[in-house]
Write a protein that holds these residues in place. Structure first.
Motif, PDB file in Angstrom:
ATOM      1  N   UNK A  95      74.612  72.150  47.070  1.00 56.28           N
ATOM      2  CA  UNK A  95      74.826  71.536  46.037  1.00 56.28           C
ATOM      3  C   UNK A  95      75.490  70.232  46.057  1.00 56.28           C
ATOM      4  N   UNK A  96      74.681  70.034  44.933  1.00 60.56           N
ATOM      5  CA  UNK A  96      74.812  68.568  44.398  1.00 60.56           C
ATOM      6  C   UNK A  96      75.057  68.335  43.349  1.00 60.56           C
ATOM      7  N   UNK A 108      75.201  57.489  36.373  1.00 58.76           N
ATOM      8  CA  UNK A 108      75.448  58.606  37.575  1.00 58.76           C
ATOM      9  C   UNK A 108      74.976  59.605  38.387  1.00 58.76           C
ATOM     10  N   UNK A 109      74.831  59.278  39.629  1.00 62.96           N
ATOM     11  CA  UNK A 109      74.345  59.912  40.423  1.00 62.96           C
ATOM     12  C   UNK A 109      74.323  61.285  40.782  1.00 62.96           C
ATOM     13  N   UNK A 110      73.605  62.007  41.276  1.00 62.55           N
ATOM     14  CA  UNK A 110      73.917  63.233  42.005  1.00 62.55           C
ATOM     15  C   UNK A 110      74.154  62.835  43.824  1.00 62.55           C
ATOM     16  N   UNK A 111      75.233  63.840  43.734  1.00 64.21           N
ATOM     17  CA  UNK A 111      75.381  63.088  45.386  1.00 64.21           C
ATOM     18  C   UNK A 111      75.847  64.880  46.092  1.00 64.21           C
ATOM     19  N   UNK A 112      75.550  65.191  47.704  1.00 66.91           N
ATOM     20  CA  UNK A 112      76.517  66.760  47.915  1.00 66.91           C
ATOM     21  C   UNK A 112      77.484  66.849  47.730  1.00 66.91           C
ATOM     22  N   UNK A 161      71.008  72.017  42.634  1.00 69.85           N
ATOM     23  CA  UNK A 161      70.426  72.883  43.264  1.00 69.85           C
ATOM     24  C   UNK A 161      69.744  72.432  44.324  1.00 69.85           C
ATOM     25  N   UNK A 162      69.623  71.944  45.788  1.00 75.07           N
ATOM     26  CA  UNK A 162      68.516  72.196  46.060  1.00 75.07           C
ATOM     27  C   UNK A 162      68.125  73.102  47.242  1.00 75.07           C
ATOM     28  N   UNK A 181      66.499  71.680  41.467  1.00 74.31           N
ATOM     29  CA  UNK A 181      66.878  72.688  40.068  1.00 74.31           C
ATOM     30  C   UNK A 181      67.226  71.567  39.066  1.00 74.31           C
ATOM     31  N   UNK A 182      67.171  71.914  38.178  1.00 76.10           N
ATOM     32  CA  UNK A 182      67.457  70.743  36.529  1.00 76.10           C
ATOM     33  C   UNK A 182      68.766  71.160  36.751  1.00 76.10           C
TER      34      UNK A 182
END
Length: 189
Positions: A95-96, A108-112, A161-162, A181-182
């Protein structure tokens, strides 16, 4: 009668000829996946907002050994797929969560996402795609469901999601490529 037999036989020969020309696809034995879509269903359970998220991915596999039984008496729970092993779950999800970039305020960035419960994981098992053990190329889609509640996530939280999957190859299962995912916004309805 003779007319029906004559043309009926010709049609049968034509159908058989066309069917024999069909070639089986030639996919590698390692699964290949791609992101298809996210389905989101929001509902309320006694005042608690819940989002059911379904991650839909496409797959291709050359030898058709995808999926694991959920019956604990099945050989699909023998090593290397035994409880507690790396390969127990064949649908691996990370989950990101969208967060503000500490190096670039306003960006903004995505992190676990770090779950508040140690060892919690969204990964799981998807069932066998083919009902037999025959080696054959397969393609299709897998729909994997998860639930999110307001207990851990705020309305408007953006996640993605990865994902990768494993097949049933032994002694070491083949790993697919990794997809992302988107993004999806939680509790928007």
């Amino acid at each position: 009668m003779n007319y029906t037999l004559k043309y009926g036989l010709a049609c049968l020969v034509l159908v058989l000829a066309l069917a024999s020309c069909r070639k089986e696809p030639n996919y590698p034995d390692e699964p290949e996946i791609s992101f298809k879509r996210i389905e989101q269903v929001s509902h309320d359970d006694e005042g608690l907002q819940i989002d059911s998220i379904f991650l839909v991915i496409n797959f291709k596999d050359g030898d058709g050994n995808l999926g694991l039984s959920t019956d604990r008496q099945s050989s699909d729970y023998f090593p290397p797929f035994n409880v507690g092993s790396t390969y127990e779950n064949n649908f691996k999800v990370k989950l990101l969560q969208r967060v503000e970039d500490p190096n670039n305020p306003g960006q903004f960035i995505f992190r676990e996402y770090q779950f508040p419960v140690e060892g919690f994981d969204l990964s799981g098992r998807f069932p066998r795609i083919s009902t037999d053990d025959r080696e054959e190329p397969l393609e299709g889609e897998i729909r994997f469901g998860m639930e999110f509640t307001e207990e851990f996530f705020r309305p408007g939280e953006v996640i993605k999601f990865e994902v990768f999957i494993y097949d049933r190859e032994t002694p070491v299962p083949n790993k697919s490529n990794v997809i992302v995912s988107d993004p999806v916004t939680l509790f928007t309805e």
